[in-house]
Design a protein around this motif. Structure first.
Motif, PDB file in Angstrom:
ATOM      1  N   PRO A 152     -45.351 -22.958  -4.964  1.00 63.20           N
ATOM      2  CA  PRO A 152     -45.390 -21.881  -5.956  1.00 63.20           C
ATOM      3  C   PRO A 152     -44.306 -20.836  -5.691  1.00 63.20           C
ATOM      4  N   VAL A 234     -54.496 -26.774 -11.141  1.00 61.28           N
ATOM      5  CA  VAL A 234     -53.504 -27.839 -10.919  1.00 61.28           C
ATOM      6  C   VAL A 234     -53.867 -28.620  -9.653  1.00 61.28           C
ATOM      7  N   ARG A 336     -51.623 -11.696 -18.099  1.00 61.71           N
ATOM      8  CA  ARG A 336     -52.856 -12.167 -17.474  1.00 61.71           C
ATOM      9  C   ARG A 336     -53.538 -11.033 -16.700  1.00 61.71           C
TER      10      ARG A 336
END
Ligand code: NAD
Length: 479
Positions: A152, A234, A336
């Motif tokens: 990430p 994921v 978000r």
């Protein structure tokens, strides 16, 4: 605000089989500076063609690399570590630009931590027992095969080094698919691997989206081990795919870690450290203590200390050494985090610092207000879900049983803190927590200790000896 595309670097190549080669897939991904929203560069949106080429290169390298001696691997990894040491300033500049990390934090953590971790694996490799006698057997620890590393953006080089270095130390070749938002530090790392002189195919880099390059890599028949860090959603998909292919899988996923302040602890220190912990990296830390649990008779006091501490964290230009809070990585994360904050207020939480409103002084950049939420109940969304922004929620508890129940009361179990009058009391309470790491009275991060999650926070461990063992498989010879 998009700058003239002519001004940014347009990279068209991937690092495959020991050289930079033109991508075999169409398309590119823009890399934005989160503080200015300007395009810094574009990188190839690799897909099945690049992944196939990279995995084939890794497979060709596997037998030769797996047969190298410990000393040969140690020599190359020492050169790589030295390269990371020499490139500290360039790493810092790159992470400030593509992640928006404040320059001081970027130098200390985003550049410094990968150096510490790479160094730790030199000592671990030097001493690891790759052969052990057990009764009438000699047990060989052999490389587990070709590794797919999918990383990430939140600690972009640390997460690369924490996978790639132990995999290479174990004798496994690697294909790295870094996050879309932070591919530039991954390209820098590939250059350092190349300069260190590793044989062709031992390390390969494919930039691309998760849906195309990531999914193709995780499912590839030529991959033996998938090491993934990212979201739990994921992670589950990767575990399913890996299960079908009977691949080994290591997952470092989300967290909603609790910091428990027991009666008798230094409340002021515990709360101040918690605020610093959760606002670092703008809250984009999987192990952040996002829930502060305090005795109910000290709740108001804790809220007041947190609100006062939070007021000192003003978001600003990451390149300014005074800045402590950076922008979020992208517009999606900003939306978000704001939506979690709006939802919390609608559910009855009270913002004693920050809140969902935009910051008028920072109209450009993905900035959010560092926020402390009081009057939060354990079932509220903000007390259960990972927000991945600078948001601290404070919850009261009745007694120690209630504190343990609340601390364990989310699907996650990655990290945590316990504060008490003495270490023994803190350690006794820490044994009751379903979580992979607990810092007692502010105990500092140890790069040699295994890092990873209980429950939905993951499978397997990174760092230290356990992180190396994720890339080994065992063969027993009886005689
Ligand atoms: P993500 O899980 O979507 O992405 C992580 C990596 O996986 C990236 O390289 C991405 O390209 C890749 N990926 C995405 N979909 C894939 C697929 N189907 N197959 C294979 N690879 C795939 O995470 P994100 O979108 O960057 O962030 C979303 C949330 O994940 C965050 O808000 C946060 O809650 C969480 N997160 C956790 C960590 C952590 O360290 N635990 C790190 C980053 C994000």
């Amino acid at each position: 605000m998009q700058q003239d595309a002519e001004q940014c670097e347009r990279y068209g190549d991937q690092y495959i089989g020991g050289a930079w080669r033109p991508s075999g897939d169409a398309g590119s991904i823009p890399v934005l500076n989160p503080a200015t929203e300007q395009v810094l560069a574009t990188v190839p949106a690799g897909g099945a063609a690049d992944v196939d080429a990279a995995v084939a290169a890794a497979r060709r390298a596997a037998r030769v690399w797996g047969a190298t001696t410990r000393e040969e691997r140690l020599a190359l990894l020492t050169r790589l570590r030295d390269g990371i040491a020499e490139a500290q300033d360039e790493i810092t500049r790159t992470v400030v630009a593509e992640l928006g990390a404040p320059v001081g934090f970027a130098a200390a953590v985003h550049a410094g931590l990968p150096l510490t971790v790479a160094t730790s694996y030199l000592a671990l490799l030097a001493e690891h027992p790759f052969e052990e006698r057990i009764g009438n057997s000699v047990v060989l620890a052999e490389p587990a095969g070709v590794v797919a590393a999918i990383t990430p953006w939140n600690y972009p080089l640390h997460q690369i080094v924490a996978k790639v270095v132990p995999a290479l130390a174990a004798g496994c070749p690697v294909v790295l698919k870094p996050a879309e938002d932070t591919p530039l530090v991954a390209r820098l790392f590939a250059r350092l691997v190349h300069e260190a002189g590793f044989p062709a195919g031992v390390f390969n880099l494919v930039t691309g989206t998760g849906a195309a390059a990531g999914a193709a890599l995780a499912a590839h028949q030529g991959v033996d081990v998938v090491s993934f860090t990212g979201s739990t959603t994921v992670g589950r998909q990767i575990a399913e795919t890996a299960g079908r292919g009977l691949k080994r899988v290591t997952l470092e996923l989300g967290g909603k870690s609790a910091n428990v302040v027991l009666p008798g602890a230094d409340l002021t220190r515990a709360v101040n450290v918690n605020v610093a912990n959760v606002f670092a990296n703008s809250g984009q830390t999987c192990s952040a203590w996002t829930r502060l649990l305090v005795p109910e008779d000290r709740y108001d006091e804790a809220v007041a200390i947190a609100a006062k501490a939070a007021a000192k964290y003003t978001p600003g230009d990451p390149a300014d050494p005074q800045t402590r809070v950076d922008p979020l990585v992208n517009a999606k994360q900003l939306a978000r985090v704001r939506s979690y904050l709006e939802g919390a207020l609608a559910e009855g939480a009270r913002a004693v610092a920050g809140g969902p409103d935009p910051i008028p002084e920072l109209p450009v950049g993905f900035y959010v207000r560092p926020t402390v939420l009081a009057d939060v109940t354990p079932d509220m969304t903000v007390a259960q879900e990972e927000i991945f922004g600078p948001v601290l929620v404070i919850l009261p508890y009745r007694d120690e049983d209630h504190a343990a129940e609340l601390a364990n009361g989310t699907p996650y179990g990655l990290a945590g803190g316990v504060w008490a009058a003495d270490t023994d009391t803190a350690a006794a309470f820490a044994r009751r927590l379903d979580t992979g790491q607990v810092d007692l009275n502010g105990g500092r991060f140890n790069p040699l200790a295994p890092f990873g999650g209980y429950k939905s926070s993951g499978l397997g461990r990174e760092l230290g000896r356990q992180g190396l063992e994720e890339f080994l498989q065992y063969k027993s010879l009886q005689y």
